[in-house]
Design a protein around this motif. Sequence first.
Motif, PDB file in Angstrom:
ATOM      1  N   GLY A 137       0.818  -1.215   0.000  1.00 43.72           N
ATOM      2  CA  GLY A 137       0.000   0.000   0.000  1.00 43.72           C
ATOM      3  C   GLY A 137       0.844   1.254   0.000  1.00 43.72           C
ATOM      4  O   GLY A 137       0.550   2.229  -0.714  1.00 43.72           O
TER       5      GLY A 137
ATOM      6  N   LEU B 276      -6.953   3.830  -3.464  1.00 47.20           N
ATOM      7  CA  LEU B 276      -7.112   3.071  -2.230  1.00 47.20           C
ATOM      8  C   LEU B 276      -8.090   1.916  -2.428  1.00 47.20           C
ATOM      9  O   LEU B 276      -7.850   0.799  -1.951  1.00 47.20           O
TER      10      LEU B 276
ATOM     11  N   LEU C 182      -7.240  -2.034  -1.797  1.00 49.35           N
ATOM     12  CA  LEU C 182      -7.970  -2.905  -0.878  1.00 49.35           C
ATOM     13  C   LEU C 182      -8.635  -4.063  -1.617  1.00 49.35           C
ATOM     14  O   LEU C 182      -8.704  -5.178  -1.100  1.00 49.35           O
TER      15      LEU C 182
ATOM     16  N   THR D 297      -4.371   0.359   4.587  1.00 52.36           N
ATOM     17  CA  THR D 297      -4.906   1.726   4.543  1.00 52.36           C
ATOM     18  C   THR D 297      -3.969   2.701   5.234  1.00 52.36           C
ATOM     19  O   THR D 297      -3.703   3.805   4.728  1.00 52.36           O
TER      20      THR D 297
ATOM     21  N   VAL E 162      -7.349   4.757  11.399  1.00 52.07           N
ATOM     22  CA  VAL E 162      -7.693   4.875   9.981  1.00 52.07           C
ATOM     23  C   VAL E 162      -8.289   6.244   9.689  1.00 52.07           C
ATOM     24  O   VAL E 162      -7.928   6.911   8.702  1.00 52.07           O
TER      25      VAL E 162
ATOM     26  N   LEU F 108      -6.000   8.524   7.270  1.00 46.76           N
ATOM     27  CA  LEU F 108      -6.619   8.682   5.958  1.00 46.76           C
ATOM     28  C   LEU F 108      -7.227  10.068   5.811  1.00 46.76           C
ATOM     29  O   LEU F 108      -7.140  10.690   4.742  1.00 46.76           O
TER      30      LEU F 108
END
Length: 337
Positions: free
Chosen positions: A135, A166, A170, A225, A320, A324
């Motif tokens: 990631g 993203l 995922l 993430t 997260v 994020l």
Amino acid sequence: MSLFRTELRRLAKRRFARWMTAGGLLVLVLVAAGMFFSNQKIGPEQWAAAERRAEQQYQEQVRWAETERANCERAKASGANVDYYPPDCADISPPPRESIEAEWFLPSTFDFRETFGELLIPLAAILGMVGFVVGASFVGAEWNTGGMMNLLLWRPKRLTVLLTKLGALLTGLVALALPATAAWFGSMWLIANWRGSTAGMTSGTWQSFLLTGLRGIVLALVAATVGFALASLGRHTAMALGGAIAVMVVGQVGLGILLEIAGVRFAEAWLLPTYALAWMTKTITLQDWRSCNATYTGECQPATLDITWQHSSVLFTAGVVLFLGAALWAMRRRDIT
């Protein structure tokens, strides 16, 4: 052309992602091979060998007791200092035969019901590591090579581009994690059949294992993430990898030592691995042996603190949202250069 499909193809064609995935899968294969060669199926031959070992151990104890008893009697007859012997040499005797159990000498065997839950933890750890590193490199390389600027010329909506990347990451991780988890279940089940036991499995046990495997996949998605967000914030893969090293080495090891020196109660409750383990096992009970909770029988029991998967879910959700959210805010506010 769909931006999402384009990002999926870009992710699949990245050599680093392929090598990292292959490395993670290779580690899992080596763990499975180790489980196969280090365990045996218990049968009549193994029980007979264990009984012989137990009898041999008992006979050794008998010979030792006879030798020590004779030495004790000679020492007392000569008037030597025999403080290390009991007052009565007859008290030197071997343990009873039934105290030496044959189970102690059985070879290692893989009990699927008792052991498989623990083996889901390294699976989740490897998937999480792969997700974090891939990631971080997936978006970090785009910033480092200028690919992000070119992409925004074609699709100028910044947040849409970042969130689509993203989403592709995922999706690719789920496409890897689901078959890897299924293969892990299948391979461990076969190893238990060949080199152990699958007795005692019920529908409730299967459900518990499946939920633990699902939590492992969620943990990997969280790690991916966070890695993606950190690399996007720093606009370089090294930002995420350096941050991870700082958190684990400086933050966790250093903080653990500092808390231990300071005598903080339940120091493990301040460490991130504790919450990752609690997420996988549902509950971890920490103990403080410096505290004493007296019982009715006069025993001293340590104080305890339970860390549950609910505590872990709150921490992971906050992480997260924080990372994020910061990455999205930086993507919207900062210049693309």
